[in-house]
Design a protein around this motif. Structure first.
Motif, short mmCIF file in Angstrom:
data_model
loop_
_atom_site.label_atom_id
_atom_site.label_comp_id
_atom_site.label_asym_id
_atom_site.label_seq_id
_atom_site.Cartn_x
_atom_site.Cartn_y
_atom_site.Cartn_z
N LEU A 114 35.73 9.71 20.93
CA LEU A 114 35.69 8.30 21.34
C LEU A 114 36.35 7.41 20.28
CD1 LEU A 114 34.55 6.25 23.42
CD2 LEU A 114 32.52 6.14 21.99
N LYS A 115 36.00 7.61 19.04
CA LYS A 115 36.58 6.80 17.96
C LYS A 115 38.08 7.01 17.85
CE LYS A 115 36.32 8.10 13.67
NZ LYS A 115 37.61 8.11 13.05
N TYR A 124 33.67 0.94 28.56
CA TYR A 124 34.29 1.71 29.65
C TYR A 124 34.56 3.15 29.21
CZ TYR A 124 37.57 3.16 33.25
OH TYR A 124 38.18 3.85 34.26
N CYS A 125 35.06 3.31 28.00
CA CYS A 125 35.35 4.66 27.50
C CYS A 125 34.08 5.48 27.29
CB CYS A 125 36.16 4.60 26.21
SG CYS A 125 37.85 4.06 26.49
N ALA A 153 31.28 10.13 28.50
CA ALA A 153 29.93 10.71 28.45
C ALA A 153 29.71 11.78 29.53
CB ALA A 153 28.87 9.62 28.53
N PRO A 154 30.03 11.53 30.81
CA PRO A 154 29.82 12.60 31.80
C PRO A 154 30.66 13.85 31.53
CG PRO A 154 30.19 10.51 32.90
CD PRO A 154 30.46 10.29 31.45
N VAL A 155 31.85 13.65 30.99
CA VAL A 155 32.71 14.80 30.68
C VAL A 155 32.07 15.64 29.59
CG1 VAL A 155 34.96 15.46 29.75
CG2 VAL A 155 34.80 13.59 31.40
N ARG A 174 41.98 -3.49 29.40
CA ARG A 174 40.59 -3.84 29.72
C ARG A 174 39.77 -2.63 30.14
NH1 ARG A 174 40.06 -9.14 29.27
NH2 ARG A 174 41.77 -10.50 29.85
N THR A 175 40.40 -1.54 30.45
CA THR A 175 39.65 -0.34 30.83
C THR A 175 39.70 0.70 29.71
OG1 THR A 175 41.59 0.47 32.02
CG2 THR A 175 39.91 -0.66 33.31
#
Length: 166
Positions: A99-100, A146-147, A152-154, A139-140
């Motif tokens: 994520l980072k 959003y990320c 998270a589900p992945v 924005r996404t």
């Protein structure tokens, strides 16, 4: 034999007992400096704290797994629980690192193409700045919340597949 004992039994505890207090102290300093400009420019304090907490959790989990593998009977419930918690720690750490790094990667290219489009618009007034993917999806895919919801589900699915497979 002494080297094996040191590497597999003593070293993880030394690392855990040395680095966990250091990490707690550094997180406290980070918390004290949370209003400084050089901290505020980072992506999010919650992701920084999450990464640091997952690293601490990973260190403790590794130490406990090494203890369980050496000191408990084979295939015990304690071994299963500690290995499962170690897997949670590893996947949580991987989630925060990805994520980072994604947000750093995205922000780098978004800034690059935004700066490039500003001077290009001066030369060519017909240029569409939204033609670039990084600018169009800021924005996404450039948004932390959003990320988080996207990644998270992945990572939960990958963790479950990894846990079932091992």
């Amino acid at each position: 034999m002494l080297f094996i004992w040191f590497v597999f039994e003593l070293l993880p505890y030394i690392l855990a007992f040395v680095f966990i207090p250091i990490a707690i102290h550094e997180n406290y300093l980070l918390y004290r400096w949370r209003n400084e400009m050089w901290i505020q420019k980072r992506c999010s304090l919650s992701s920084i704290y999450g990464l640091n907490a997952s690293l601490c959790f990973c260190i403790v989990a590794k130490a406990l797994v090494s203890f369980a593998m050496i000191r408990t009977p084979s295939r015990s419930v304690l071994q299963f629980v500690l290995i499962f918690s170690n897997n949670i720690a590893m996947w949580t750490q991987l989630y925060f690192v990805v994520l980072k790094n994604w947000l750093l990667y995205y922000r780098y290219f978004w800034t690059k193409y935004t700066m490039q489009s500003k001077w290009s618009q001066l030369i060519n007034a017909n240029m569409n700045p939204n033609a670039n993917w990084f600018i169009r999806n800021y924005r996404t895919f450039g948004n932390l919340s959003y990320c988080r919801k996207l990644f998270a589900p992945v990572f939960v699915a990958a963790f479950l597949l990894f846990s079932i497979g091992s």
